[in-house]
Design an enzyme around this catalytic site. Sequence first.
Site, PDB file in Angstrom:
ATOM      1  N   GLU A   1       8.768   9.036 -16.468  1.00  0.00           N
ATOM      2  CA  GLU A   1       7.080   9.561 -16.609  1.00  0.00           C
ATOM      3  C   GLU A   1       6.843   9.095 -18.257  1.00  0.00           C
ATOM      4  O   GLU A   1       5.807   8.691 -18.613  1.00  0.00           O
ATOM      5  CB  GLU A   1       7.092  10.902 -16.361  1.00  0.00           C
ATOM      6  CG  GLU A   1       7.213  11.245 -15.015  1.00  0.00           C
ATOM      7  CD  GLU A   1       7.008  12.936 -14.787  1.00  0.00           C
ATOM      8  OE1 GLU A   1       6.190  13.502 -15.557  1.00  0.00           O
ATOM      9  OE2 GLU A   1       8.065  13.101 -13.979  1.00  0.00           O
TER      10      GLU A   1
ATOM     11  N   SER B   1      13.031  22.448 -15.180  1.00  0.00           N
ATOM     12  CA  SER B   1      11.939  23.067 -15.605  1.00  0.00           C
ATOM     13  C   SER B   1      12.356  24.427 -16.248  1.00  0.00           C
ATOM     14  O   SER B   1      13.628  24.993 -16.026  1.00  0.00           O
ATOM     15  CB  SER B   1      11.270  23.516 -14.194  1.00  0.00           C
ATOM     16  OG  SER B   1      10.485  24.466 -14.409  1.00  0.00           O
TER      17      SER B   1
ATOM     18  N   LYS C   1      14.349  22.405 -10.206  1.00  0.00           N
ATOM     19  CA  LYS C   1      13.788  21.039 -10.479  1.00  0.00           C
ATOM     20  C   LYS C   1      14.818  20.178 -11.270  1.00  0.00           C
ATOM     21  O   LYS C   1      15.642  20.537 -12.117  1.00  0.00           O
ATOM     22  CB  LYS C   1      12.488  21.326 -11.457  1.00  0.00           C
ATOM     23  CG  LYS C   1      11.414  22.099 -10.742  1.00  0.00           C
ATOM     24  CD  LYS C   1      10.640  21.128  -9.919  1.00  0.00           C
ATOM     25  CE  LYS C   1       9.587  20.622 -10.956  1.00  0.00           C
ATOM     26  NZ  LYS C   1       8.597  19.709 -10.115  1.00  0.00           N
TER      27      LYS C   1
ATOM     28  N   HIS D   1       0.828  -1.269   0.094  1.00  0.00           N
ATOM     29  CA  HIS D   1       0.013   0.082  -0.044  1.00  0.00           C
ATOM     30  C   HIS D   1       0.749   1.428  -0.047  1.00  0.00           C
ATOM     31  O   HIS D   1       0.560   2.152   0.525  1.00  0.00           O
ATOM     32  CB  HIS D   1      -0.780   0.043   1.300  1.00  0.00           C
ATOM     33  CG  HIS D   1      -1.626  -1.261   1.529  1.00  0.00           C
ATOM     34  ND1 HIS D   1      -2.730  -1.685   0.860  1.00  0.00           N
ATOM     35  CD2 HIS D   1      -1.348  -2.218   2.139  1.00  0.00           C
ATOM     36  CE1 HIS D   1      -3.091  -2.690   1.095  1.00  0.00           C
ATOM     37  NE2 HIS D   1      -2.220  -3.237   2.013  1.00  0.00           N
TER      38      HIS D   1
END
Length: 476
Positions: free
Chosen positions: A290, A277, A283, A156
């Site tokens: 992704e 970024s 970033k 979980h």
Amino acid sequence: MQKLWGGRFSASADSFAEAFGASITFDKRLAPFDIQGSVAHATMLGRCGIVSQAESEVIVDGLKRVRAKLERGEIEFRLSDEDIHMNIERYLTEEIGSVAGKLHTARSRNDQVATSFHLFMRSSVLDLVEALAEVQRQLVEQAELHGDVILPGYTHLQRAQPVLFAHHLLAYAHMLQRDVERAVSLFGRVNTLPLGAGALAGTTFPIDRKLTAELLGFTAVYENSMDAVSDRDFVLEYLSVASITMMHLSRLCEEIVIWTTGEFGYIELHDSLSTGSSMMPQKKNADFAELVRGKTGRVYGALMSLLTTMKGLPLAYNKDMQEDKEGAFDAVDTLLGSLTVVAAMVRTWKVRADAMRASAAGGFTNATDAADYLAKRGMPFREAHEVVGRLVRLCIEQKKTLLELSLEELKSFSSLFDDDIFEALALETVVSRRTSLGGTGSEAVAVQMRSVKEFLKSSQAWMDKVGPVVRASEGA
Ligand code: ARG
């Protein structure tokens, strides 16, 4: 322009209809495979005396010249020639004249396209096994490199029990092993020859399909000509394997996304495999992970699309089947690209063992072992679970770990606790005692490692056996 089937038709197709019906914009990718199939077909026609030996040689030679032109980028495909098969035939005719027309003896585009697609998929399955093996190798290498690193295992996404990082990585190596096994089993069905089925019913010419199969390195021929021209199971199976593999890669990439966050900080990706970024200078994003996760959807899409295309088709060939290619091409590229990117991420990431360990030391990942300790000393496990649950509550209140409680505090919950409890709850002990088959103890992990390495050897042996046949006949 005169069509190859011009004899039966009076009006020429208008240009919209021509573009709508054409597949050359995408099936041009099959060009080398179409030529490969035609060379074998022409050779067989000659050997069977269906065309003369001299004609066969002229045709084969012409096909090789077309292939050389293709490789030199001297071939321009025409929409008016509809698909790759007719484009190549047109070029062959330019090369050797009207004898080119004999190539299509005892053949239809229906068995021709099926053959080209089989050859393409066969090569793609080999590429897939190679790429899967590479990711497996990188996982094994990382598992060896960081053999004693401990991180929390999760259920979980809550910290559950500590595990070896190697154990976690090898779980993926085992998933990919099943993907390889599926691909290898699919290879046999891909490596089956449809050519010689004609349009659907076979041919009146005395062809030798087994000879054609042998020339192409196929190990079997379709036994039923109607099945041969209308089967796309081999594509569907590839797309199924591809979908399952993408799902595996997507899960690993999801972990990479989580592990690279500031909150986790378990790994850091190589700069070349992450991006910044445009606005926020701090970033460093796991874009490639992704993207793999995101691209998984389009591979599933290709599978759903072809399943849907096929489901209503009466035997045998229907033009709907021209829709089998774009999704498959896209899935092949997406899958191979994703495997390459994942292998590179795994190979170059930096492992932050301290962050993993610190996280495993929190979250009461040794609570099960505290309960096991009591159970081994005679307390019913349910009761032990309850006792340790109360201990955990106390620790949460006092912002402590179980190891920071004193023996007196522990004894006040159960007199079964003794001073060996501290050793029993140490992370290393918790991990190393899980010696059960498949468990996270270092010996058990070593067994898994050996097994994956053995598998890598056997898939290498398979590639060494099959690879030269596939690659050599491609260039023949
Ligand atoms: N371009 C076609 C395809 O990809 C080739 C087969 C055409 N056969 C036919 N009878 N129209 O399916």
